[in-house]
Design a protein around this motif. Structure first.
Motif, PDB file in Angstrom:
ATOM      1  N   THR A  98      71.900  85.087  53.938  1.00 34.66           N
ATOM      2  CA  THR A  98      73.025  84.185  53.708  1.00 34.66           C
ATOM      3  C   THR A  98      72.535  82.759  53.506  1.00 34.66           C
ATOM      4  OG1 THR A  98      73.341  83.663  56.043  1.00 34.66           O
ATOM      5  CG2 THR A  98      74.456  85.632  55.191  1.00 34.66           C
ATOM      6  N   VAL A  99      73.397  81.948  52.926  1.00 35.14           N
ATOM      7  CA  VAL A  99      73.075  80.535  52.731  1.00 35.14           C
ATOM      8  C   VAL A  99      72.826  79.865  54.070  1.00 35.14           C
ATOM      9  CG1 VAL A  99      73.952  78.331  51.888  1.00 35.14           C
ATOM     10  CG2 VAL A  99      74.386  80.425  50.589  1.00 35.14           C
ATOM     11  N   ALA A 100      73.633  80.228  55.065  1.00 36.01           N
ATOM     12  CA  ALA A 100      73.492  79.620  56.393  1.00 36.01           C
ATOM     13  C   ALA A 100      72.130  79.929  56.999  1.00 36.01           C
ATOM     14  CB  ALA A 100      74.606  80.115  57.305  1.00 36.01           C
ATOM     15  N   GLU A 101      71.668  81.180  56.818  1.00 32.23           N
ATOM     16  CA  GLU A 101      70.362  81.553  57.365  1.00 32.23           C
ATOM     17  C   GLU A 101      69.238  80.802  56.663  1.00 32.23           C
ATOM     18  OE1 GLU A 101      70.603  85.703  56.676  1.00 32.23           O
ATOM     19  OE2 GLU A 101      71.263  86.180  58.715  1.00 32.23           O
ATOM     20  N   ALA A 102      69.331  80.714  55.345  1.00 31.88           N
ATOM     21  CA  ALA A 102      68.284  80.027  54.586  1.00 31.88           C
ATOM     22  C   ALA A 102      68.307  78.526  54.830  1.00 31.88           C
ATOM     23  CB  ALA A 102      68.448  80.316  53.098  1.00 31.88           C
ATOM     24  N   ALA A 103      69.498  77.991  55.122  1.00 37.64           N
ATOM     25  CA  ALA A 103      69.635  76.546  55.316  1.00 37.64           C
ATOM     26  C   ALA A 103      68.909  76.057  56.562  1.00 37.64           C
ATOM     27  CB  ALA A 103      71.111  76.170  55.388  1.00 37.64           C
ATOM     28  N   LYS A 104      68.483  76.985  57.416  1.00 39.71           N
ATOM     29  CA  LYS A 104      67.698  76.590  58.587  1.00 39.71           C
ATOM     30  C   LYS A 104      66.378  75.951  58.167  1.00 39.71           C
ATOM     31  CE  LYS A 104      67.506  80.669  60.321  1.00 39.71           C
ATOM     32  NZ  LYS A 104      67.182  81.801  61.229  1.00 39.71           N
ATOM     33  N   PHE A 105      65.967  76.243  56.935  1.00 37.89           N
ATOM     34  CA  PHE A 105      64.699  75.727  56.427  1.00 37.89           C
ATOM     35  C   PHE A 105      64.982  74.594  55.440  1.00 37.89           C
ATOM     36  CE2 PHE A 105      64.193  80.140  57.611  1.00 37.89           C
ATOM     37  CZ  PHE A 105      63.046  80.122  58.397  1.00 37.89           C
ATOM     38  N   ASP A 106      64.427  73.432  55.711  1.00 40.16           N
ATOM     39  CA  ASP A 106      64.704  72.238  54.902  1.00 40.16           C
ATOM     40  C   ASP A 106      64.292  72.393  53.444  1.00 40.16           C
ATOM     41  OD1 ASP A 106      65.610  71.066  57.211  1.00 40.16           O
ATOM     42  OD2 ASP A 106      63.704  70.064  57.650  1.00 40.16           O
ATOM     43  N   VAL A 107      63.318  73.242  53.181  1.00 35.93           N
ATOM     44  CA  VAL A 107      62.778  73.344  51.823  1.00 35.93           C
ATOM     45  C   VAL A 107      63.667  74.153  50.889  1.00 35.93           C
ATOM     46  CG1 VAL A 107      60.383  73.034  52.530  1.00 35.93           C
ATOM     47  CG2 VAL A 107      61.381  75.336  52.515  1.00 35.93           C
ATOM     48  N   VAL A 108      64.652  74.890  51.425  1.00 34.82           N
ATOM     49  CA  VAL A 108      65.498  75.753  50.598  1.00 34.82           C
ATOM     50  C   VAL A 108      66.577  74.931  49.905  1.00 34.82           C
ATOM     51  CG1 VAL A 108      67.105  77.693  50.582  1.00 34.82           C
ATOM     52  CG2 VAL A 108      65.078  77.764  52.046  1.00 34.82           C
ATOM     53  N   GLN A 109      66.666  75.073  48.586  1.00 31.74           N
ATOM     54  CA  GLN A 109      67.668  74.354  47.809  1.00 31.74           C
ATOM     55  C   GLN A 109      68.919  75.196  47.588  1.00 31.74           C
ATOM     56  OE1 GLN A 109      66.968  71.146  46.567  1.00 31.74           O
ATOM     57  NE2 GLN A 109      69.126  70.968  46.037  1.00 31.74           N
TER      58      GLN A 109
END
Length: 325
Positions: A98-109
């Protein structure tokens, strides 16, 4: 939908990291003219080397599962510079990322599902490549701006000012008009540096430059000429008295306190004025006349203005020479 090849894309690479081959091939085909800028990568060390050899990168991470994606993102977090790289997470199949899970990482756009949003992925790639192109262009423009502008005040530098003045002098002769040069030298500026340090002095110079700029017309020009001195060119003037009014307005603005770290500072200045055409002087003589007129003010009490060639001091100076109130 085919996306236009960016002119600077040779300095921007697209890296497919663990992305399915058919998807990578389709994307490469959609971005026409980008051959040589694409790399399919499966090992982290190889990806790291490619990131180090190119200025800007767009990385597409294929995710087979949420767990593997989480591990890959932890690795990428350590090697990706968000200012130089855009990272898109591309879940494949049933990978529930999910976007929320990936958003934990600052590098993910962004997160884009490969199966449901293939066309969206192509469009997003084009948009992010354009973003990287703008960053690259901004990087190239900045040094050019620095060579034409004073880094402290943001005003044009001496070279650009002299170029402007030469063109204005040619126009004045061609159109039978006059122009004026104002040489503005701050009085006792060394006291500011001694009391507030270099940063305080630079802050005052920036404030002074902006106030002078606010006093002149669009089409006129002000530059930081050297150290604590500024030069103004007033183009196509109608009456000499108008120039003195502008100079007096500048003095009034400078005599209004500036705020330096909560301390009100008044920046008195000595202003010399020269006119063109006047005799057969060229650009050096015109500037020198303004400087000599400024020095006349320095010798006669400072904080005033003087017109080159005149015997009397123009305007009425302020008697208060203190710079801290």
């Amino acid at each position: 939908m085919s996306l236009k090849m960016l002119e600077t894309l040779s300095r921007i690479q697209v890296l497919f990291f663990k992305l399915p081959e058919p998807v990578a091939e389709a994307l490469q085909e959609s971005l026409q003219g980008c051959n040589g800028c694409f790399h399919t990568v499966h090992e982290l060390n190889e990806l790291k080397q490619l990131l180090e050899t190119t200025e800007y990168s767009l990385v597409l991470l294929g995710a087979e599962s949420a767990a593997s994606c989480d591990n890959d993102l932890r690795d990428l977090q350590a090697i990706i510079n968000p200012e130089k790289c855009v990272l898109l997470v591309c879940p494949n199949g049933d990978a529930a990322v999910t976007v929320a899970e990936a958003a934990k990482f600052d590098v993910v756009q962004d997160v884009i599902n490969l199966h449901d949003h293939q066309l969206l992925l192509e469009r997003k790639c084009g948009l992010y490549l354009e973003l990287l192109q703008r960053r690259l262009q901004a990087q190239e423009i900045q040094p050019q701006q620095l060579t034409r502008h004073d880094p402290v005040t943001g005003l044009v530098n001496v070279s650009l000012m002299r170029h402007f003045l030469l063109k204005a002098m040619a126009r004045a002769l061609r159109n039978d008009r006059r122009l004026a040069v104002l040489y503005i030298d701050l009085d006792d500026f060394h006291c500011i540096n001694e009391s507030f340090g270099l940063n305080g002095g630079n802050s005052l110079l920036k404030s002074v430059g902006q106030r002078i700029k606010n006093c002149i017309r669009i089409g006129d020009l002000v530059s930081r000429y050297q150290n604590d001195a500024f030069m103004v060119v007033l183009d196509e003037i109608r009456h000499d008295k108008d120039v003195e009014k502008v100079a007096q307005q500048i003095m009034g603005q400078l005599n209004t306190p500036h705020d330096l770290s909560g301390v009100p500072i008044i920046s008195h200045a000595s202003i010399g004025i020269s006119f063109y055409p006047q005799g057969s002087i060229g650009i050096e003589g015109l500037i020198d006349q303004a400087i000599q007129a400024m020095r006349w003010v320095k010798l006669h009490g400072k904080n005033n203005l003087h017109v080159a060639g005149s015997e009397e001091q123009a305007g009425k100076g302020l008697k208060n020479k203190s710079f801290i109130h």
